[in-house]
Design a protein around this motif. Structure first.
Motif: not given
Length: 156
Positions: A19-32, A71-78
């Motif tokens: 569930p941290r992946g969609p939250r990371f995605t939401a953060t990037v979406t928020l910034v963009i 992909l960024v979350f899965r390869t670099l953060i997770r």
């Protein structure tokens, strides 16, 4: 308040997602999208919203795990995090990507057609939804998905 595997129908084979992946995605979406709202150049705003629309479309068509942020979350953060306490059904976040896509397309149409206020309002609504998920773990699109499931399953 994310849609856990235990909520609704069981996930497809392969289990749930972190569930941290969609939250990371939401953060990037928020910034963009926030940047798209504050830049004075509407062409730049349209480009940023267009990029976000493409990311949303990938999430809808291929799943949230296949988006650039997934992909960024899965390869670099997770790999640097401990395993999640529980996983999440991928279908609600995928539906949420579709909701985001609708708002991004409306925003893009607004910016491209010169209806700047329409573009800004649609992007602003998407920013609010992304903020709720990024800051509080409340996925508005996921909740819409689960509400739809409950309504569909109600006896007639």
């Amino acid at each position: 308040m994310t849609a856990r595997v235990s909520a609704g129908a069981p996930p497809r084979v392969g289990g749930g997602i972190d569930p941290r992946g969609p939250r990371f995605t939401a953060t990037v979406t928020l910034v963009i999208l926030a940047v798209a709202l504050v830049v004075p150049n509407h062409t730049v705003s349209a480009i940023l919203v267009g990029i976000q629309a493409v990311c949303f479309a990938i999430g809808v068509l291929l799943g949230v795990q296949k988006t650039p942020t997934g992909l960024v979350f899965r390869t670099l953060i997770r790999p640097r995090l401990t395993p999640p306490a529980e996983t999440e059904d991928p279908r609600p976040p995928r539906f949420a990507q579709g909701v985001g896509l609708v708002f991004a397309v409306v925003s893009l149409v607004g910016y491209v057609s010169g209806a700047i206020l329409l573009g800004q309002v649609a992007a602003g609504l998407a920013v609010i939804a992304a903020l709720l998920n990024a800051a509080f773990g409340f996925c508005l699109g996921c909740e819409m998905y689960l509400l739809g499931l409950r309504i569909a399953r109600r006896p007639a």
